[in-house]
Scaffold this motif. Structure first.
Motif, short mmCIF file in Angstrom:
data_model
loop_
_atom_site.label_atom_id
_atom_site.label_comp_id
_atom_site.label_asym_id
_atom_site.label_seq_id
_atom_site.Cartn_x
_atom_site.Cartn_y
_atom_site.Cartn_z
N ALA A 112 42.09 -20.66 5.00
CA ALA A 112 40.71 -20.24 4.77
C ALA A 112 40.34 -19.05 5.65
O ALA A 112 39.67 -18.11 5.19
CB ALA A 112 39.76 -21.41 5.03
N ILE A 113 40.78 -19.06 6.90
CA ILE A 113 40.49 -17.94 7.80
C ILE A 113 41.12 -16.65 7.28
O ILE A 113 40.53 -15.56 7.40
CB ILE A 113 41.00 -18.26 9.22
N LEU A 114 42.30 -16.75 6.68
CA LEU A 114 42.97 -15.57 6.14
C LEU A 114 42.36 -15.11 4.82
O LEU A 114 42.29 -13.91 4.54
CB LEU A 114 44.45 -15.87 5.94
N LEU A 115 41.90 -16.07 3.99
CA LEU A 115 41.45 -15.73 2.64
C LEU A 115 39.98 -15.32 2.56
O LEU A 115 39.63 -14.40 1.81
CB LEU A 115 41.70 -16.91 1.70
N PRO A 120 35.63 -10.54 -2.49
CA PRO A 120 35.00 -9.27 -2.85
C PRO A 120 33.47 -9.30 -2.80
O PRO A 120 32.84 -8.27 -2.58
CB PRO A 120 35.51 -9.03 -4.28
N THR A 121 32.88 -10.47 -3.03
CA THR A 121 31.42 -10.59 -3.02
C THR A 121 31.00 -11.83 -2.26
O THR A 121 31.83 -12.70 -1.95
CB THR A 121 30.86 -10.67 -4.47
N GLY A 128 34.60 -19.93 -2.05
CA GLY A 128 35.77 -20.20 -1.22
C GLY A 128 35.46 -21.16 -0.09
O GLY A 128 36.27 -22.03 0.26
N LEU A 129 34.27 -21.01 0.51
CA LEU A 129 33.87 -21.91 1.59
C LEU A 129 33.70 -23.33 1.07
O LEU A 129 34.13 -24.30 1.72
CB LEU A 129 32.56 -21.41 2.21
N VAL A 134 35.92 -28.96 0.29
CA VAL A 134 36.46 -30.00 -0.59
C VAL A 134 37.91 -30.31 -0.21
O VAL A 134 38.31 -31.48 -0.13
CB VAL A 134 36.38 -29.55 -2.06
N ALA A 135 38.72 -29.26 0.03
CA ALA A 135 40.12 -29.47 0.40
C ALA A 135 40.23 -30.23 1.72
O ALA A 135 41.07 -31.13 1.86
CB ALA A 135 40.84 -28.13 0.50
N LEU A 136 39.39 -29.89 2.70
CA LEU A 136 39.42 -30.60 3.97
C LEU A 136 39.03 -32.06 3.80
O LEU A 136 39.66 -32.96 4.36
CB LEU A 136 38.48 -29.92 4.97
#
Length: 287
Positions: A112-115, A120-121, A128-129, A134-136
């Protein structure tokens, strides 16, 4: 003791930290050195500091989630051998083996830190956040439900963790390979995070902690070396990421069989044929 209370607090704290990334503007410190006779620049950025802090928070949060499991509480300060198979369960491992549960949540946070800075917006960044949260949450729930291999829902949780781990691995390989960073940087990133992901997949073998750690390091080293080699080719980022995913799948699969004492010539040939078939498809259809 409900693990969901602890998991939700941890997820919100990590999301707040990731959100702060968008507003942090810290000065970059750069050191120059030489590696194998080649000049290398090592930069300490806001992302580096944030990654270290969030990794420490993840480690302490996962500790709290695992401690809430009844099996852990009944074991008298021990944890059952990481998801050992029911037919041959091994004795409980030391309390220090709890670090084996840190791998996937830390890897999700690093990806997440890298992506997130590449969004772009603001809308894509927010999505993404949310996806990271959800993934965590899913990873923490999966870790809790795979603490005891005899509890209901273990197999479903294990399959979910495997799917999430390979998804995170693919995202990692794509984003790192697309940066075209120096091999000393990109290969090291792949080595560290793929080792964390391999740890999550291999802890389910139920073997001693030292053996799992050794095979985890070997898998990470294989991926790091492969990244170093692939950097000499002008491959599309999708092609490079898929190739690394195939290698990761093969290396982890062989390591699992080796840890369980089931490595045979037939197993090696099967994984070799699968890898060759997958690489042929990538070569044919990937950009």
């Amino acid at each position: 003791m409900d693990y969901r209370d602890r998991a939700s607090v941890l997820v919100w704290v990590i999301l707040v930290g990731l959100a702060a990334q968008r507003f942090l503007d810290l000065p970059t410190r750069t050191w120059e050195t030489e590696f194998f006779g080649s000049p290398v620049q090592i930069s300490i950025t806001a992302n580096t500091i944030l990654g270290v802090l969030l990794a420490a928070l993840i480690a302490s949060g996962v500790e709290a989630v695992v401690r809430a499991h009844p099996q852990f509480l009944r074991a008298g300060m021990t944890i059952p051998a990481a998801t050992a198979p029911p037919q041959g369960r091994l004795p409980g491992t030391s309390i220090h083996a709890r670090w084996m549960y840190w791998g996937l949540p830390i890897a999700v946070t690093v990806v997440a830190i890298l992506l997130l800075p590449l969004a772009p917006t603001a809308l894509y960044w927010a999505l993404g956040l949310i996806a990271t949260g959800v993934a965590l949450g899913l990873s923490l729930a999966g870790l809790y439900h795979t603490t005891d291999p005899f509890q209901q829902g273990y197999r479903r949780a294990r399959l979910g963790l495997n799917a999430l781990t390979y998804t995170v691995a693919l995202l990692l390989f794509l984003v790192v390979y697309s940066t075209r960073a120096r091999s000393i940087i990109s290969a090291t990133e792949i080595w560290l995070v793929s080792s964390l992901l391999a740890l999550e997949l291999l802890r389910g073998t139920g073997r001693p902690t030292v053996m799992v750690t050794l095979y985890t390091a070997i898998v990470g080293l294989v991926l790091g070396q492969a990244t170093w080699v692939l950097n000499y080719w002008r491959l599309h980022s999708l092609t490079g990421g898929m190739v690394l995913l195939v290698l990761f799948y093969s290396a982890v699969g062989l390591a699992q069989h080796a840890l369980q004492g089931r490595i045979r010539r037939r197993i090696v040939i099967e994984y070799g044929l699968i890898a060759l078939a997958a690489l042929a498809l990538i070569w044919e259809f990937a950009p």
